[in-house]
Design an enzyme around this catalytic site. Structure first.
Site: not given
Ligand code: 13P
Length: 344
Positions: A177, A219
């Protein structure tokens, strides 16, 4: 565990029309969420809140996996069933956040690098034993005057790839991510440029570290105008620019893409996902789905307010949001669907 096992888990995470619920808020982050509904941040309240989420009937129809925080992974439902067992019974894969948070990057004011690699092999081995099937590590990239720097992009890509390799060695699928924040007044052009840079650097690093892409899930953020930018891009423009950048940078071997919501409102996050799957129908090399935290939990949190009497209403709100996003995975989301549910 073989590479094939990793691939099977990764494919399950991005099963058709299913998404991932990010419920891995650290104790500090959940405190902020609880403040908004006037609930004290105690271990029992955190447990009760997650119990409400995970006992939602039919959640497994829309949700393939839930990302947990260390404390949550070890907690139990009111009837004594462990949360891990409870999720498994719903046909949902348990996952775990393994990073230790984004910390200041030395000599680079205003920039962050995610920590948590020390001791990670040992922690991953324990999490695998406890039943975690996948993990998450979030890198944070801030756009501002003169930032991000090359150091921020490279160090975060490097940490993400080290993490991914360690997870795969432990038989855990890594969600990688790299989040380019929407905070700031930057244009969508700038977000596009930085997102492309971060993803390029990430896939270079994953290659060097021998990470098996088929056993990973990406992600990313969407390519979006900064929150404070006077010119806000349309839904379709966000969808088109996001997919364009992803196609340039993300190999088709990657098992799937699940977006973070990053501070978008629930309905806007759903509309963006729907537009991507509508505009690029039949022309996407990977499943494109969701892994929202706030955009899935805002409504159930507001309905719950810390009271057992509100559990049913909160669960109805969670199922509704999950269903809307699952419809968006096949471009079947519409304002009518939203309205019908509000009227019901
Ligand atoms: P949000 O969808 O609130 O951005 O959170 C996703 C997430 O896992 C952030 O690390």
């Amino acid at each position: 565990m073989s590479n094939q096992d990793l691939v099977t888990i990764a494919k399950t995470m991005v099963s058709p029309c299913k998404g991932i619920l990010a419920a891995d808020e650290s104790t500090g982050t959940i405190e902020n969420r609880f403040k908004g509904i006037n609930v004290e941040n105690t271990e029992e309240n955190r447990r009760a809140y997650r119990d409400m989420l995970f006992t939602t009937k039919d959640l497994g129809k829309y949700i393939s996996g839930v990302i947990l925080y260390d404390e949550t992974l070890r907690q139990k439902s009111a009837d004594g069933t462990s949360f891990i067992e409870l999720l498994k019974k719903q046909g949902i894969l348990p996952g775990i956040k393994v990073d230790a948070g984004a910390k200041p990057l030395a000599l680079h004011p205003g920039e962050l690098v995610t920590e948590g690699l020390d001791g990670l092999p040992k922690r991953c081995a324990e999490y695998a034993k406890l039943g975690a099937k996948f993990a998450k590590w979030r890198a944070v990239i801030t756009i501002g005057k003169g930032i991000p720097s090359a150091a921020c992009i490279e160090e975060n890509a490097h940490a993400l790839s080290r993490y991914a390799a360690i997870c795969q060695e432990a038989g855990i699928v890594p969600i990688v991510e790299p989040e380019v924040l929407m905070d700031g007044d930057h244009t969508i052009d700038r977000c596009e440029e930085i997102t492309e840079w971060a993803l390029k650097a990430l896939y270079d690093a994953l290659y060097v570290d021998r990470v098996v892409l088929e056993g990973t899930v990406l992600k990313p953020n969407m390519v979006i105008s900064g929150k404070g930018c006077p010119q806000q891009a349309s839904i379709d423009e966000v969808a088109e620019r996001t997919v364009r950048i992803l196609k340039r940078t993300v190999p088709s071997a990657v098992a799937g893409i699940v977006f973070l919501s990053g501070g978008q409102s629930d309905e806007v996050a759903t509309a963006h996902l729907n537009a991507m799957n509508r505009i690029f129908k039949g022309n996407l090399p990977w499943p494109v789905s969701y892994s929202y935290g706030r955009a899935l939990q805002a409504a159930p949190l507001k309905a719950w307010k810390g009271s057992a009497a509100n559990v049913a209403a909160a669960q109805a709100a969670l199922i509704h949001r999950s269903r809307m996003n699952s419809l968006a995975c096949e471009a079947r989301y519409s304002a009518d669907e939203e309205k019908q549910a509000q009227a019901a």
